[in-house]
Design a protein around this motif. Structure first.
Motif, mmCIF file in Angstrom:
data_model
loop_
_atom_site.group_PDB
_atom_site.id
_atom_site.type_symbol
_atom_site.label_atom_id
_atom_site.label_comp_id
_atom_site.label_asym_id
_atom_site.label_seq_id
_atom_site.Cartn_x
_atom_site.Cartn_y
_atom_site.Cartn_z
ATOM 1 N N ALA A 32 0.821 -0.949 0.133
ATOM 2 C CA ALA A 32 0.084 0.068 0.300
ATOM 3 C C ALA A 32 0.977 1.230 -0.138
ATOM 4 O O ALA A 32 0.225 2.282 0.524
ATOM 5 N N ASN A 33 2.096 1.037 -0.534
ATOM 6 C CA ASN A 33 2.890 2.336 -0.528
ATOM 7 C C ASN A 33 2.634 3.041 -1.999
ATOM 8 O O ASN A 33 3.515 2.784 -2.916
ATOM 9 N N TYR A 34 1.733 3.621 -2.163
ATOM 10 C CA TYR A 34 1.457 4.346 -3.555
ATOM 11 C C TYR A 34 2.456 5.116 -4.131
ATOM 12 O O TYR A 34 2.679 5.048 -5.200
ATOM 13 N N GLY A 35 2.977 6.260 -3.106
ATOM 14 C CA GLY A 35 3.655 6.876 -3.682
ATOM 15 C C GLY A 35 4.988 6.326 -4.378
ATOM 16 O O GLY A 35 5.487 6.633 -5.351
ATOM 17 N N GLN A 36 5.385 5.204 -3.635
ATOM 18 C CA GLN A 36 6.672 4.889 -3.945
ATOM 19 C C GLN A 36 6.480 3.904 -5.207
ATOM 20 O O GLN A 36 7.348 4.005 -6.062
ATOM 21 N N GLY A 37 5.470 3.329 -5.246
ATOM 22 C CA GLY A 37 4.820 2.428 -6.443
ATOM 23 C C GLY A 37 4.829 3.268 -7.637
ATOM 24 O O GLY A 37 5.151 3.034 -8.859
ATOM 25 N N ALA A 38 4.117 4.338 -7.606
ATOM 26 C CA ALA A 38 4.003 5.346 -8.697
ATOM 27 C C ALA A 38 5.478 5.929 -9.112
ATOM 28 O O ALA A 38 5.493 5.875 -10.309
ATOM 29 N N ALA A 39 6.355 6.030 -8.251
ATOM 30 C CA ALA A 39 7.602 6.732 -8.570
ATOM 31 C C ALA A 39 8.229 5.388 -9.519
ATOM 32 O O ALA A 39 9.110 5.668 -10.595
ATOM 33 N N ILE A 40 8.168 4.211 -9.099
ATOM 34 C CA ILE A 40 8.876 3.000 -9.743
ATOM 35 C C ILE A 40 8.131 3.071 -11.308
ATOM 36 O O ILE A 40 8.907 2.885 -12.022
ATOM 37 N N GLY A 41 7.075 3.286 -11.154
ATOM 38 C CA GLY A 41 6.120 3.077 -12.747
ATOM 39 C C GLY A 41 6.849 4.311 -13.341
ATOM 40 O O GLY A 41 6.820 4.201 -14.492
ATOM 41 N N VAL A 42 6.900 5.505 -12.884
ATOM 42 C CA VAL A 42 7.442 6.429 -13.657
ATOM 43 C C VAL A 42 8.663 6.296 -14.319
ATOM 44 O O VAL A 42 9.083 6.722 -15.340
ATOM 45 N N LEU A 43 9.565 5.850 -13.468
ATOM 46 C CA LEU A 43 10.989 5.420 -13.718
ATOM 47 C C LEU A 43 10.854 4.572 -14.787
ATOM 48 O O LEU A 43 11.788 4.734 -15.968
ATOM 49 N N MET A 44 9.912 3.540 -14.785
ATOM 50 C CA MET A 44 9.805 2.536 -15.783
ATOM 51 C C MET A 44 9.508 3.157 -17.121
ATOM 52 O O MET A 44 9.965 3.030 -18.369
ATOM 53 N N LEU A 45 8.605 4.093 -16.896
ATOM 54 C CA LEU A 45 8.138 4.996 -18.249
ATOM 55 C C LEU A 45 9.087 5.602 -18.915
ATOM 56 O O LEU A 45 9.379 5.658 -20.310
#
Lengths: 274, 358
Positions: B324-337
């Motif tokens: 449930a660490n959404y901020g972190q998860g989103a950051a990883i997704g953005v880096l992948m993008l």
């Protein structure tokens, strides 16, 4: 001439070695799938079955995966049909009715097929929850159709671009409108492209895992999620697992076997003009 | 392109009928729920009614406006869907990655680049992910290119049975990464001693004991290198098909001319075919690299979320939906993008330019 034969023998040897490498996993799946449980000892993994063929592994594997195979099927069929219709319309408009900026729009649409879906996953989950579609198959169908727009549009656009404009101009003279030209000229010519897109979307959605695991709950898991879960459990017997894997892969394998030509065309279209 | 405006009463009635029907359905569905086969499909129903309403508008546009306007109007739903589900959601993800959101309730408190900072500094797991992705990407691309080109050249020799071999080399593309991972997980079984099995067992039969391996269970960092094998198994045939397509587009005349000039078979490849295949290699590298940067399912099925085989795609999944660490998860997704975008955008732009020139 002698030298040529020798070279040919060498080439065949290499090709056959590679063919064995590619077929080995399938061989193992079938072999293990038909063995009885006391024969799937790790040591005799590669030996042929000695106590006859045991189809009951497939029955057992099928019993475990039947609900999920059904889920996959009812997801994939409407998804493939709807997204091919949408792609066909888009492809027609973007190839035959170009307007200023239409190539830019097409490129912006195409970008959608390359993105890692992890980068849109959080908003997607929230949005699907907001729509009340979370956990069930209609939501998954919807998501596959939306994210299928780029590839389906691409395949149809390239196909229509290869159809000369003369035929459209002839239709024009006969008084057909934009939609009339599509309905009476382009659509009837589109059968090969529909075959490519329907097969491609079918295979993609059947094999897809990320959306499936995030957006559906256990009762509505498609087969990929269920198979991954089965493989992770310690309780399942190896022969049953292999039979289940083969069952899960069978629909797309059969499509490849009988309609491979169309599948490969979809595959190549994904590489843009490569 | 412009047509004279023609009023057609039946069409006008049709347009109004469609719009009315759509509006009525929407107003009904906003008050009650649509349940089909026990599934609540209210939002799908509203979407369909909206499209019905929109088709009425389209009928009006078809009567009063130019066909260019009609074509844009017909494209509009798809454009809107992509605008929301691709670009809007990317923007939303970026916003989440700049927030402190942790826990099930959305929290958009501004955190600046803190989430990114946390990933790169003092986070051994993310550094493992970067290393694993780098290793996987390099090995996977090189393996696919070498095997793909080799097989394409072999099949270019006009041997009998070419089609059968091509069919065999390409079939893994039709199987899911999950199925591939499950099968190869068994083939690359790391058990030793009495429990030895899988490919190791074949090596033992053949007396190749030195080849017996722990495969992807090899201690870090080399375990990841073995996950490349199933990936190559699955995608080298695809690379081969790309090269075969490229070779087919090289004219037979050119080869003949070189032969007449006394070039050997080998020289024809060296000086004519291989240089002409360079654009294919570029496309192949971009497509394979974008796959490997977001590799996910294969590693899930193969590694069962082992940290030594972790990749950003899996980290994003577990940190967001398990942690449930959404901020972190989103950051990883953005880096992948970002990693994929750097690769793909120039390719798409170039593709668009070459089309504009036609």
């Amino acid at each position: 001439m002698k030298r040529r034969t020798l070279i040919n023998i060498l080439l065949y040897a290499i090709l056959i070695a590679f063919a064995i490498f590619y077929l080995l996993p399938i061989y193992l799946m079938v072999l293990t799938g038909v063995k009885s449980i006391n024969q799937v000892d790790l040591k005799t993994m590669w030996s042929l079955p000695t106590s006859g063929l045991h189809i009951e592994n497939f029955i057992s594997g099928f019993k475990q995966l039947a609900p999920n195979l059904k889920n996959s099927l009812i997801m994939v069929i409407p998804e493939a049909i709807l997204s091919s219709l949408l792609g066909s319309l888009n492809g027609y408009l973007l190839s035959k009715w170009k307007f200023r900026g239409s190539n830019l729009i097409f490129t912006l649409i195409l970008f959608g097929m390359f993105i890692p879906y992890q980068s849109i996953l959080i908003p997607l989950v929230k949005f699907i929850q907001f729509l009340g579609l979370y956990g069930d198959i209609p939501g998954l169908i919807f998501v596959h159709i939306v994210y299928g727009i780029p590839i389906t549009t691409l395949i149809f656009r390239n196909y229509y671009a290869g159809i000369g404009t003369e035929i459209l101009e002839a239709g024009r003279i006969d008084g057909a409108s934009l939609l009339g030209l599509y309905r009476y000229i382009m659509f009837p010519l589109s059968a090969p492209s529909f075959a490519v897109v329907i097969i491609w979307q079918f295979t993609q959605a059947w094999n897809e895992f990320l959306f499936a695991v995030i957006l559906t709950n256990q009762a509505h898991w498609p087969v990929t999620v269920a198979l991954n879960n089965l493989a992770g459990s310690q309780l399942v017997q190896w022969n049953v697992l292999m039979a289940a894997t083969l069952l899960a892969a069978l629909p797309t394998l059969l499509v490849y076997l009988f309609l491979g030509r169309y599948f490969v065309r979809g595959l190549m279209a994904g590489a843009l003009k490569g | 392109m412009f047509r004279k405006f023609t009023l057609s009463v039946p069409r006008l009635i049709l347009a109004i009928f469609l719009m009315l029907l759509g509006a009525i359905f929407i107003s009904i569905l906003s008050k009650t729920q649509l349940v089909i086969f026990g599934k609540n499909l209210t939002s799908i129903g509203i979407l369909a009614s909206g499209l019905l309403f929109y088709s009425g508008i389209l009928a009006l546009i078809a009567m009063f406006e130019s066909e260019t306007v009609l074509s844009i109007a017909l494209l509009a739903p798809s454009i809107l869907a992509i605008a929301i589900f691709v670009y809007g959601f990317i923007g939303w993800s970026i916003r989440v990655s700049l927030s402190k959101w942790k826990g099930l309730n959305p929290d958009y408190t501004w955190a600046g680049l803190q989430q990114f900072h946390d990933l790169f500094v003092n986070n051994p797991r993310f550094l493992i992910d970067i290393r694993n992705t780098g290793m996987f990407t390099v090995g996977f691309i090189l393996g696919c290119l070498v095997i793909g080109l080799g097989l394409a050249i072999l099949l270019d020799q006009k041997l009998k049975g070419e089609n059968i071999f091509r069919g065999i080399f390409l079939f893994p593309m039709s199987i899911s990464f999950i199925a591939t991972g499950v099968i190869w997980g068994w083939l690359m079984n790391p058990a030793v001693g009495n429990r030895i099995t899988g490919i190791n067992l074949i090596f033992k039969y053949l007396g190749l004991n030195s080849l017996i391996s722990l495969w992807h269970s090899t201690p870090q960092p080399w375990g990841m290198a073995f996950t490349i094998i199933p990936a190559i198994w699955q995608l080298s045939g695809f690379t081969m098909a790309l090269y075969m397509g490229g070779m087919r587009s090289i004219s037979e005349d050119l080869r003949e001319a070189a032969k007449v000039d006394g070039a050997s078979e080998f020289q024809i490849y060296q000086y004519i075919i291989l240089p002409m295949l360079q654009p294919v290699t570029l496309s192949a590298v971009i497509i394979l690299a974008h796959m490997s940067l977001k590799i996910f399912d294969l590693i899930v099925a193969l590694g069962n979320k082992a940290i030594s085989l972790d990749v950003p795609g899996i980290y994003m999944w577990t940190t967001t939906f398990d942690g449930a660490n959404y901020g972190q998860g989103a950051a990883i997704g953005v880096l992948m993008l970002i990693s994929v975008a750097i690769l793909v955008i120039p390719y798409l732009v170039q593709n668009m330019r070459s089309e504009n020139e036609l």
